[in-house]
Design a protein around this motif. Sequence first.
Motif, PDB file in Angstrom:
ATOM      1  N   MET A   1     -15.754   2.107  -3.373  1.00 27.07           N
ATOM      2  CA  MET A   1     -15.632   1.988  -1.834  1.00 27.07           C
ATOM      3  C   MET A   1     -14.152   0.993  -2.260  1.00 27.07           C
ATOM      4  SD  MET A   1     -17.102   4.509   0.812  1.00 27.07           S
ATOM      5  CE  MET A   1     -18.769   5.077   0.853  1.00 27.07           C
ATOM      6  N   LEU A   2     -13.275   1.324  -1.289  1.00 26.28           N
ATOM      7  CA  LEU A   2     -11.856   0.602  -1.840  1.00 26.28           C
ATOM      8  C   LEU A   2     -12.686   0.205  -0.173  1.00 26.28           C
ATOM      9  CD1 LEU A   2      -9.354   2.257  -2.801  1.00 26.28           C
ATOM     10  CD2 LEU A   2     -10.978  -0.019  -3.893  1.00 26.28           C
ATOM     11  N   MET A   3     -12.086  -1.789   0.078  1.00 24.17           N
ATOM     12  CA  MET A   3     -12.208  -1.977   1.652  1.00 24.17           C
ATOM     13  C   MET A   3     -10.539  -2.488   2.140  1.00 24.17           C
ATOM     14  SD  MET A   3     -15.321  -2.566   1.633  1.00 24.17           S
ATOM     15  CE  MET A   3     -15.219  -3.849   3.033  1.00 24.17           C
ATOM     16  N   ASP A   4     -10.626  -2.309   3.442  1.00 22.19           N
ATOM     17  CA  ASP A   4      -9.509  -2.581   4.017  1.00 22.19           C
ATOM     18  C   ASP A   4      -8.475  -0.926   4.215  1.00 22.19           C
ATOM     19  OD1 ASP A   4     -10.337  -4.916   5.143  1.00 22.19           O
ATOM     20  OD2 ASP A   4      -9.353  -5.997   3.833  1.00 22.19           O
ATOM     21  N   LEU A   5      -9.233  -0.374   4.352  1.00 22.93           N
ATOM     22  CA  LEU A   5      -8.179   1.053   3.285  1.00 22.93           C
ATOM     23  C   LEU A   5      -6.785   1.685   5.080  1.00 22.93           C
ATOM     24  CD1 LEU A   5     -10.599   2.912   2.031  1.00 22.93           C
ATOM     25  CD2 LEU A   5      -8.925   1.772   1.026  1.00 22.93           C
ATOM     26  N   ARG A   6      -6.227   1.882   4.332  1.00 21.71           N
ATOM     27  CA  ARG A   6      -5.151   2.756   5.383  1.00 21.71           C
ATOM     28  C   ARG A   6      -4.696   3.786   4.924  1.00 21.71           C
ATOM     29  NH1 ARG A   6      -0.840  -2.933   5.518  1.00 21.71           N
ATOM     30  NH2 ARG A   6      -2.646  -3.939   6.316  1.00 21.71           N
ATOM     31  N   TYR A   7      -4.457   4.453   5.786  1.00 23.91           N
ATOM     32  CA  TYR A   7      -4.024   5.722   5.719  1.00 23.91           C
ATOM     33  C   TYR A   7      -2.791   6.357   5.271  1.00 23.91           C
ATOM     34  CZ  TYR A   7      -4.066  11.029   7.091  1.00 23.91           C
ATOM     35  OH  TYR A   7      -3.239  12.425   7.082  1.00 23.91           O
ATOM     36  N   ILE A   8      -2.192   6.941   4.081  1.00 27.66           N
ATOM     37  CA  ILE A   8      -1.488   6.966   3.539  1.00 27.66           C
ATOM     38  C   ILE A   8      -0.757   8.851   4.244  1.00 27.66           C
ATOM     39  CG2 ILE A   8       0.366   7.295   1.138  1.00 27.66           C
ATOM     40  CD1 ILE A   8      -0.883   4.517   2.421  1.00 27.66           C
ATOM     41  N   LYS A   9       0.271   8.675   4.717  1.00 29.50           N
ATOM     42  CA  LYS A   9       0.638   9.946   4.945  1.00 29.50           C
ATOM     43  C   LYS A   9       1.212  10.910   3.870  1.00 29.50           C
ATOM     44  CE  LYS A   9       1.288  11.361  10.211  1.00 29.50           C
ATOM     45  NZ  LYS A   9       2.233  10.103  11.000  1.00 29.50           N
ATOM     46  N   ASP A  10       2.867  10.024   3.649  1.00 28.52           N
ATOM     47  CA  ASP A  10       3.251  10.796   2.032  1.00 28.52           C
ATOM     48  C   ASP A  10       2.951  10.432   1.340  1.00 28.52           C
ATOM     49  OD1 ASP A  10       5.392  11.490   0.767  1.00 28.52           O
ATOM     50  OD2 ASP A  10       6.451   9.608   1.648  1.00 28.52           O
ATOM     51  N   TRP A  11       2.013  11.283   0.424  1.00 28.94           N
ATOM     52  CA  TRP A  11       1.329  11.715  -0.708  1.00 28.94           C
ATOM     53  C   TRP A  11       1.965  11.479  -1.905  1.00 28.94           C
ATOM     54  CZ3 TRP A  11      -2.731  15.495  -1.560  1.00 28.94           C
ATOM     55  CH2 TRP A  11      -3.805  14.859  -0.430  1.00 28.94           C
ATOM     56  N   SER A  12       3.624  11.562  -2.016  1.00 31.19           N
ATOM     57  CA  SER A  12       4.702  11.579  -2.461  1.00 31.19           C
ATOM     58  C   SER A  12       5.150  10.180  -3.331  1.00 31.19           C
ATOM     59  CB  SER A  12       6.049  12.259  -2.086  1.00 31.19           C
ATOM     60  OG  SER A  12       6.908  11.621  -1.243  1.00 31.19           O
ATOM     61  N   GLN A  13       4.556   8.965  -2.390  1.00 30.95           N
ATOM     62  CA  GLN A  13       4.823   7.264  -2.725  1.00 30.95           C
ATOM     63  C   GLN A  13       3.695   6.795  -3.652  1.00 30.95           C
ATOM     64  OE1 GLN A  13       7.955   5.860  -1.770  1.00 30.95           O
ATOM     65  NE2 GLN A  13       8.683   8.119  -1.252  1.00 30.95           N
ATOM     66  N   LEU A  14       2.583   7.756  -3.711  1.00 24.41           N
ATOM     67  CA  LEU A  14       1.720   7.294  -4.399  1.00 24.41           C
ATOM     68  C   LEU A  14       1.376   6.944  -5.843  1.00 24.41           C
ATOM     69  CD1 LEU A  14      -1.080   8.923  -1.460  1.00 24.41           C
ATOM     70  CD2 LEU A  14      -0.289   5.913  -2.390  1.00 24.41           C
ATOM     71  N   PRO A  15       2.404   7.688  -6.634  1.00 28.58           N
ATOM     72  CA  PRO A  15       1.455   7.658  -8.601  1.00 28.58           C
ATOM     73  C   PRO A  15       1.596   5.904  -8.511  1.00 28.58           C
ATOM     74  CG  PRO A  15       3.945   9.579  -7.572  1.00 28.58           C
ATOM     75  CD  PRO A  15       3.315   8.276  -6.730  1.00 28.58           C
ATOM     76  N   GLY A  16       0.479   6.096  -9.310  1.00 29.03           N
ATOM     77  CA  GLY A  16       0.466   4.562 -10.173  1.00 29.03           C
ATOM     78  C   GLY A  16      -0.873   3.862  -8.987  1.00 29.03           C
ATOM     79  N   ALA A  17      -0.668   4.566  -7.100  1.00 32.29           N
ATOM     80  CA  ALA A  17      -2.020   4.034  -6.344  1.00 32.29           C
ATOM     81  C   ALA A  17      -3.308   3.441  -7.200  1.00 32.29           C
ATOM     82  CB  ALA A  17      -1.079   3.741  -4.798  1.00 32.29           C
ATOM     83  N   ARG A  18      -3.779   2.217  -6.170  1.00 29.37           N
ATOM     84  CA  ARG A  18      -5.038   2.933  -5.967  1.00 29.37           C
ATOM     85  C   ARG A  18      -5.438   3.356  -4.635  1.00 29.37           C
ATOM     86  NH1 ARG A  18     -10.189   2.071  -8.359  1.00 29.37           N
ATOM     87  NH2 ARG A  18     -11.364   0.699  -7.624  1.00 29.37           N
ATOM     88  N   VAL A  19      -6.277   4.226  -5.207  1.00 33.52           N
ATOM     89  CA  VAL A  19      -6.445   5.243  -3.372  1.00 33.52           C
ATOM     90  C   VAL A  19      -8.508   5.291  -3.642  1.00 33.52           C
ATOM     91  CG1 VAL A  19      -4.363   5.855  -3.703  1.00 33.52           C
ATOM     92  CG2 VAL A  19      -6.041   7.684  -4.778  1.00 33.52           C
TER      93      VAL A  19
END
Length: 82
Positions: free
Chosen positions: A1-19
């Motif tokens: 699991m990843l550490m220090d996570l932040r909830y992302i409301k707008d998924w359209s900005q996520l391509p390429g991101a580690r989630v």
Amino acid sequence: MLMDLRYIKDWSQLPGARVEIRQQGSYVCSGHVDAVTADGKILWVQSPEHDRRLFEKDEFYEAWAAEDRTGFHYEVTAGLTS
């Protein structure tokens, strides 16, 4: 699991991101976002623990990101994982 996570409301900005993907607060998987629909309601995650998977917001999935990127829309939460 990843550490220090932040909830992302707008998924359209996520391509390429580690989630990390959660469903109603429970861990599902983590990996890199491979693609997102234009409306940001569906995303695909390539995970080392699973094959490429599709997730829909309407099915109560949540995307949490560890990286900070311009354009991310965060919701302030106590989203640290153990």
